[in-house]
Motif scaffolding. Structure first.
Motif, short mmCIF file in Angstrom:
data_model
loop_
_atom_site.label_atom_id
_atom_site.label_comp_id
_atom_site.label_asym_id
_atom_site.label_seq_id
_atom_site.Cartn_x
_atom_site.Cartn_y
_atom_site.Cartn_z
N SER A 134 -4.46 -6.22 4.55
CA SER A 134 -5.78 -6.33 4.82
C SER A 134 -6.08 -4.77 4.88
O SER A 134 -7.40 -4.63 4.81
N ILE A 135 -5.57 -3.94 5.63
CA ILE A 135 -6.15 -2.69 5.93
C ILE A 135 -6.03 -1.80 4.71
O ILE A 135 -7.31 -1.30 4.27
N VAL A 136 -5.41 -2.13 3.73
CA VAL A 136 -5.10 -1.33 2.39
C VAL A 136 -6.58 -1.82 1.46
O VAL A 136 -7.38 -1.12 0.94
N HIS A 137 -6.60 -3.27 1.76
CA HIS A 137 -7.99 -3.89 1.00
C HIS A 137 -9.29 -3.42 1.47
O HIS A 137 -10.43 -2.96 0.70
N PHE A 138 -9.04 -3.28 2.70
CA PHE A 138 -10.43 -2.69 3.55
C PHE A 138 -10.69 -1.15 3.21
O PHE A 138 -11.95 -0.74 2.88
N SER A 139 -9.62 -0.37 3.01
CA SER A 139 -9.93 1.12 2.81
C SER A 139 -10.15 1.02 1.29
O SER A 139 -11.14 1.78 1.00
N GLU A 140 -9.88 0.24 0.46
CA GLU A 140 -10.11 0.18 -0.86
C GLU A 140 -11.53 -0.23 -1.24
O GLU A 140 -12.38 0.30 -1.96
N GLN A 143 -14.65 2.06 -2.85
CA GLN A 143 -15.09 1.64 -4.11
C GLN A 143 -17.04 1.63 -4.08
O GLN A 143 -17.26 1.53 -4.96
N ARG A 144 -17.25 2.34 -3.05
CA ARG A 144 -18.74 2.37 -2.56
C ARG A 144 -19.29 3.57 -2.99
O ARG A 144 -20.35 3.75 -2.95
N VAL A 145 -18.18 4.68 -3.18
CA VAL A 145 -18.40 5.78 -3.64
C VAL A 145 -18.25 6.06 -5.06
O VAL A 145 -17.35 5.84 -5.70
N PRO A 146 -19.31 6.36 -5.90
CA PRO A 146 -19.44 6.38 -7.19
C PRO A 146 -18.42 7.37 -8.00
O PRO A 146 -17.54 6.80 -8.52
#
Length: 234
Positions: A90-96, A100-103
């Motif tokens: 869950s932490i890894v997915h949240f960090s990813e 993903q929001r930074v182009p």
């Protein structure tokens, strides 16, 4: 009577002894230098961020080389262990999702992650096979590491042309870490039995070091090969 060999001049004998010593000492010295460089590089990255109470250098009168590398290995192993459970995932997915929001960072992260996943997965055959292709022109052969089949848009373009293409990596000599990405027809690759390690030795040495495993296998085949029966005289 055995014929006496001519006595070599002193200068020639000194040169031969120097070259023999160089062959013995140079690999040891280079190996130690590379190992020490990796240890110092790891320490320079880890120790500045290490709390003072966990730094063994603060409790001793001398620096402990390799402590940063050891701490980094332990930390990476623990992160991998925690990343396999539900909370860690869950932490890894949240960090990813944040990355993903930074182009620009998103593109770099996805590319690097895909490379590591492809190379480090046990089930993949990438770079585990070696072959020969005709390069840069017919009649000239180059050693390549077989990466994977062509995928995505490239594969569809080749399939439309009726070609089954394979992605190979062509490394130069004597530094095999840099090279060229080449797409070649599958039927034009000559697969080899040598391991990637033996192929790397062959490349780094410029063809001087022949793979020992392959040489031993050929010698064994020659010893076990049955002689042809003698022709029957009529």
């Amino acid at each position: 009577m055995t014929e006496k060999l001519p006595r070599l001049p002193i200068a020639t004998r000194i040169r031969n002894n120097f070259l023999a010593g160089l062959i013995i000492c140079a690999p040891i010295a280079i190996t130690l230098w590379l190992t020490w460089s990796v240890v110092r590089w790891a320490d320079s990255w880890v120790k500045p961020y290490l709390p003072a109470r966990y730094d063994p250098d603060n409790y001793l009168n001398f620096a402990v080389p390799g402590s940063g590398l050891l701490i980094a290995l332990i930390a990476i192993t623990l992160i991998g262990f925690l990343g396999k459970n539900l909370i860690g995932q869950s932490i890894v997915h949240f960090s990813e999702s944040l990355v993903q929001r930074v182009p620009l960072v998103r593109s770099i992260y996805q590319s690097v992650k895909q490379i590591f996943e492809t190379v480090l997965k046990d089930k993949t055959n990438s770079f585990k096979k070696v072959g020969l292709i005709e390069y840069p022109s017919p009649g000239l052969w180059a050693l390549v590491f077989i990466s994977t089949d062509a995928k995505g848009e490239i594969a569809s373009k080749f399939k439309a042309m009726g070609q089954d293409m394979v992605c190979v990596f062509l490394p130069p000599t004597p530094v095999p870490t840099a090279g060229f990405l080449i797409f070649t027809p599958r039927e034009k690759i000559v697969p080899l039995d040598m391991s990637p390690e033996d192929a790397a030795k062959l490349l780094i040495s410029g063809g001087l070091v022949t793979p020992e495993e392959l040489a031993g296998r050929i010698a064994k085949q020659e010893r076990t090969r049955k002689p042809l029966p003698a022709p029957i005289e009529m």
